[in-house]
Motif scaffolding. Structure first.
Motif, PDB file in Angstrom:
ATOM      1  N   VAL A 299     -23.474  15.934  35.172  1.00  0.00           N
ATOM      2  CA  VAL A 299     -24.437  15.763  34.074  1.00  0.00           C
ATOM      3  C   VAL A 299     -23.871  14.812  33.018  1.00  0.00           C
ATOM      4  O   VAL A 299     -24.544  13.839  32.649  1.00  0.00           O
TER       5      VAL A 299
ATOM      6  N   CYS B 264     -31.404  22.074  31.268  1.00  0.00           N
ATOM      7  CA  CYS B 264     -30.504  21.017  31.721  1.00  0.00           C
ATOM      8  C   CYS B 264     -30.838  19.714  30.999  1.00  0.00           C
ATOM      9  O   CYS B 264     -31.966  19.223  31.100  1.00  0.00           O
TER      10      CYS B 264
ATOM     11  N   MET C 232     -29.780  16.725  31.661  1.00  0.00           N
ATOM     12  CA  MET C 232     -30.069  15.664  32.623  1.00  0.00           C
ATOM     13  C   MET C 232     -31.521  15.741  33.108  1.00  0.00           C
ATOM     14  O   MET C 232     -32.229  14.735  33.147  1.00  0.00           O
TER      15      MET C 232
END
Length: 144
Positions: free
Chosen positions: A41, A135, A137
């Motif tokens: 990430v 997340c 990302m």
């Protein structure tokens, strides 16, 4: 300037990501753990143009990650930090609260599966926005 809050809506997340340039990654892993989110990430974020500041919890011998010098504590970062991206287990996040507060980022982002409502409340009280259990990302990819 609006009051700090726990951000959990798409518009708020998009606005936050759009305003971030400098990201400290607490709990980053090394290239030897390249298949773990705590490495890939931040690698993605660096490739996407963000300035990534590695702050590993382990790996005392490592001096550089992603071509950037390693810092051992968030409070050691010079200059403004837009976002701290947290890769620690939920039950370990509170151990980093003092360091997070000393760093004084604009926001703290707890990765997917990481949540501590008490820490989030304390950060918001200190004027720091918080995202939990998402997340970075994945959210960034939705925007580009």
């Amino acid at each position: 300037m609006s009051a700090a809050r726990v951000i959990d809506d798409a518009a708020g997340i998009a606005a936050l990501i759009g305003s971030v340039r400098r990201i400290a990654v607490l709990g980053i892993k090394t290239a030897q753990q390249a298949r773990q989110p705590a490495y890939y990430v931040p690698e993605y974020l660096a490739q996407a143009g963000f300035e990534v500041i590695p702050v590993p919890v382990y790996f005392p011998e490592v001096r550089e990650i992603l071509g950037r010098p390693v810092l051992r504590a968030l409070r050691d970062i010079r200059g403004t930090v837009d976002l701290v991206n947290v890769f620690r287990r939920s039950e370990q996040v509170a151990d980093h609260l003092d360091d997070l507060l000393a760093c004084a980022p604009r926001a703290v982002w707890m990765q997917l599966g990481i949540r501590d409502d008490a820490v989030a409340a304390r950060l918001v009280q200190a004027g720091i926005d918080v995202v939990q259990d998402r997340c970075l990302m994945v959210e960034h990819r939705r925007l580009v």
